[in-house]
Design a protein around this motif. Structure first.
Motif, PDB file in Angstrom:
ATOM      1  N   VAL A 105       8.482   4.240  -8.453  1.00 32.33           N
ATOM      2  CA  VAL A 105       8.141   3.135  -7.579  1.00 32.33           C
ATOM      3  C   VAL A 105       9.306   2.265  -6.856  1.00 32.33           C
ATOM      4  CG1 VAL A 105       7.125   0.644  -7.740  1.00 32.33           C
ATOM      5  CG2 VAL A 105       5.919   2.472  -8.980  1.00 32.33           C
ATOM      6  N   TRP A 106      10.244   1.840  -7.622  1.00 29.83           N
ATOM      7  CA  TRP A 106      11.415   1.206  -7.541  1.00 29.83           C
ATOM      8  C   TRP A 106      12.573   1.976  -6.623  1.00 29.83           C
ATOM      9  CZ3 TRP A 106      11.785  -3.993  -6.638  1.00 29.83           C
ATOM     10  CH2 TRP A 106      13.014  -4.598  -6.623  1.00 29.83           C
ATOM     11  N   ALA A 158       2.314  11.236  -7.182  1.00 29.30           N
ATOM     12  CA  ALA A 158       2.374  10.825  -8.771  1.00 29.30           C
ATOM     13  C   ALA A 158       1.387   9.466  -8.696  1.00 29.30           C
ATOM     14  CB  ALA A 158       3.654  10.420  -8.918  1.00 29.30           C
ATOM     15  N   GLY A 159       0.423   9.823  -9.817  1.00 29.08           N
ATOM     16  CA  GLY A 159      -0.624   8.817  -9.982  1.00 29.08           C
ATOM     17  C   GLY A 159       0.094   7.524 -10.692  1.00 29.08           C
ATOM     18  N   VAL A 160       0.485   6.467  -9.943  1.00 20.87           N
ATOM     19  CA  VAL A 160       0.717   5.304 -10.377  1.00 20.87           C
ATOM     20  C   VAL A 160      -0.234   4.218 -10.356  1.00 20.87           C
ATOM     21  CG1 VAL A 160       2.666   3.419 -10.797  1.00 20.87           C
ATOM     22  CG2 VAL A 160       3.143   6.000 -10.417  1.00 20.87           C
ATOM     23  N   GLY A 161      -0.841   3.627 -11.183  1.00 22.03           N
ATOM     24  CA  GLY A 161      -1.937   2.494 -11.313  1.00 22.03           C
ATOM     25  C   GLY A 161      -1.325   1.098 -10.383  1.00 22.03           C
ATOM     26  N   ALA A 221      10.022   6.788 -16.084  1.00 19.96           N
ATOM     27  CA  ALA A 221       9.978   7.706 -15.011  1.00 19.96           C
ATOM     28  C   ALA A 221       9.196   7.108 -13.914  1.00 19.96           C
ATOM     29  CB  ALA A 221       9.011   8.899 -15.331  1.00 19.96           C
ATOM     30  N   SER A 222       8.016   6.538 -14.202  1.00 20.18           N
ATOM     31  CA  SER A 222       6.882   5.537 -13.155  1.00 20.18           C
ATOM     32  C   SER A 222       7.924   4.359 -12.436  1.00 20.18           C
ATOM     33  CB  SER A 222       5.680   5.024 -13.821  1.00 20.18           C
ATOM     34  OG  SER A 222       5.024   6.156 -14.346  1.00 20.18           O
ATOM     35  N   GLY A 276       0.826  -1.102   0.014  1.00 22.84           N
ATOM     36  CA  GLY A 276       0.221  -0.057   0.045  1.00 22.84           C
ATOM     37  C   GLY A 276       0.869   1.213   0.001  1.00 22.84           C
ATOM     38  N   GLY A 277       1.943   1.305   0.855  1.00 18.89           N
ATOM     39  CA  GLY A 277       2.742   2.438   0.825  1.00 18.89           C
ATOM     40  C   GLY A 277       3.486   2.633  -0.603  1.00 18.89           C
ATOM     41  N   VAL A 278       3.828   1.467  -1.406  1.00 18.14           N
ATOM     42  CA  VAL A 278       4.509   1.941  -2.523  1.00 18.14           C
ATOM     43  C   VAL A 278       3.314   2.350  -3.675  1.00 18.14           C
ATOM     44  CG1 VAL A 278       5.581   0.714  -4.407  1.00 18.14           C
ATOM     45  CG2 VAL A 278       6.164   0.005  -2.194  1.00 18.14           C
ATOM     46  N   GLY A 279       2.177   1.846  -3.469  1.00 17.02           N
ATOM     47  CA  GLY A 279       1.097   2.179  -4.513  1.00 17.02           C
ATOM     48  C   GLY A 279       0.378   3.554  -4.227  1.00 17.02           C
ATOM     49  N   LEU A 280       0.606   4.064  -3.085  1.00 22.03           N
ATOM     50  CA  LEU A 280       0.028   5.367  -2.788  1.00 22.03           C
ATOM     51  C   LEU A 280       1.093   6.480  -2.873  1.00 22.03           C
ATOM     52  CD1 LEU A 280      -2.375   4.357   0.148  1.00 22.03           C
ATOM     53  CD2 LEU A 280      -3.009   4.783  -2.091  1.00 22.03           C
ATOM     54  N   GLY A 281       0.591   7.769  -3.361  1.00 24.97           N
ATOM     55  CA  GLY A 281       1.378   9.051  -3.381  1.00 24.97           C
ATOM     56  C   GLY A 281       1.048   9.821  -4.325  1.00 24.97           C
TER      57      GLY A 281
END
Length: 352
Positions: free
Chosen positions: A67-68, A36-39, A62-63, A29-34
């Motif tokens: 994330v990584w 910057a909109g990353v699905g 960039a995305s 969840g912490g990686v997915g939320l932010g």
């Protein structure tokens, strides 16, 4: 008068396993939320590519970096720091036999702040590059530890009262030095960075900072877990501990070194994040009892989950700006802690 029944306890191991599963979900969840909109589908694809060494096409670069290279090391460092603060909170409260103690009562975090702000505000140790902040904060934390130890030591060893009084007094001194540095420095981004660090931030998380913090926290936890029986004896008082074959002065000295090393390490990479080391041990004792083996089994994953979500909220509440994560732990933690204390009926630090 009606008989007062002891609160029901939850078995420690199943609770720890449930928290470990919750931690895994929290990391995702912490990686997915932010901001910057990353699905979520992209997050899963980028994580899989990073774990397996897969190829990421140029339009997604960039995305993938977000994330990584940015979010994942940040949430992992948050988990490590949260686990470390919760573990050290258990140790410090046992060492000084004071339910109000936390990892910063010994003045180590205030000492680390002096070194960190010397880098942020004065440009000290610039030759160390990206490592300057962490190295300076850790070195000043060790110096603060040595000073507290030298002043608090007596012919009878390290007594709880002398440790608390010495650590508290020197913490005020270190904070005064930090305040002078902040007021004496030029205003602007440096002062803002100093404030963020003093209140805690995981914004500087990188893959390079993870290993040392993770190894130190794991080693400190392993040592404390192995000495859980001695910690139970120490909590009963020095005389009782001595009768049970524990040497209180020696054990307290070892605890001081372990807690100083772990606190210095986590503060060096995250700043002074408060309240986790105070609240988590109390809440865990309410759930599983005061036995240190049980508490040390549950406290690290609980602290990790708490800090991962606190940091996630700090990134989301005023996105794209960030709140210091220490503000979030206090705002969320204080009312929750008071509610649990009220419902706990005063059993927060006693009884097994």
């Amino acid at each position: 008068m009606p008989r007062r029944t002891a609160p029901r306890r939850i078995p420690a191991l199943p609770l720890a396993l449930a928290l470990a599963l919750l931690l895994l979900l929290s990391l995702v969840g912490g990686v997915g939320l932010g901001a910057a909109g990353v699905g979520w589908g992209e997050v899963a694809r980028f994580l899989w590519a990073g774990l397996t060494g897969g190829t990421v096409h140029a339009p997604d670069a960039a995305s993938y970096t977000i994330v990584w290279e940015i979010r994942l090391p940040r949430v992992l460092l948050g988990a490590v720091v949260g686990a470390g603060l919760a573990t050290v909170g258990v140790a410090v409260q046992a060492m000084v036999r004071n339910a109000l103690a936390d990892p910063f009562v010994l003045g180590i975090s205030s000492g680390a702040a002096v070194g960190a702000n010397a880098v942020i505000l004065l440009g000290a140790f610039a030759g160390l590059g990206v490592w300057a902040l962490s190295v300076s904060a850790f070195a000043s934390a060790l110096a603060a530890m040595a000073l507290v130890y030298a002043v608090a030591r007596s012919p009878h060893g390290l007594t709880p009262l002398r440790l608390v009084l010495t650590g508290t007094a020197l913490a005020y001194g270190f904070e005064a030095v930090t305040t002078v540095m902040v007021f004496g420095a030029a205003r602007g981004e440096a002062a803002r960075s100093a404030m963020m660090w003093l209140l805690g931030s995981l914004g500087g998380a990188t893959w390079a900072r993870l290993p040392a913090a993770a190894v130190t926290v794991a080693a400190g936890w392993a040592w404390l877990h192995r000495r859980a029986g001695a910690l139970d004896a120490l909590a009963l008082g020095d005389e009782t501990a001595s009768a049970l074959g524990v040497r209180p002065a020696r054990l307290r000295r070892e605890l001081f070194l372990v807690t100083a090393a772990v606190t210095g390490t986590v503060v060096a990479v995250s700043g002074a994040i408060g309240f986790v080391g105070l609240m988590v041990p109390h809440v865990v004792r309410m759930l599983v009892g005061a036995g240190h083996r049980r508490v040390l089994t549950v406290a690290p994953p609980a602290g990790a989950v708490l800090l991962v979500w606190a940091d996630t909220l700090s990134r989301l509440l005023f996105a794209p700006a960030e709140l210091p994560v220490g503000v979030v732990t206090a705002v969320v933690g204080v009312p929750a802690f008071l509610l649990l204390m009220r419902r706990g009926g005063g059993h927060a630090f006693g009884g097994r």
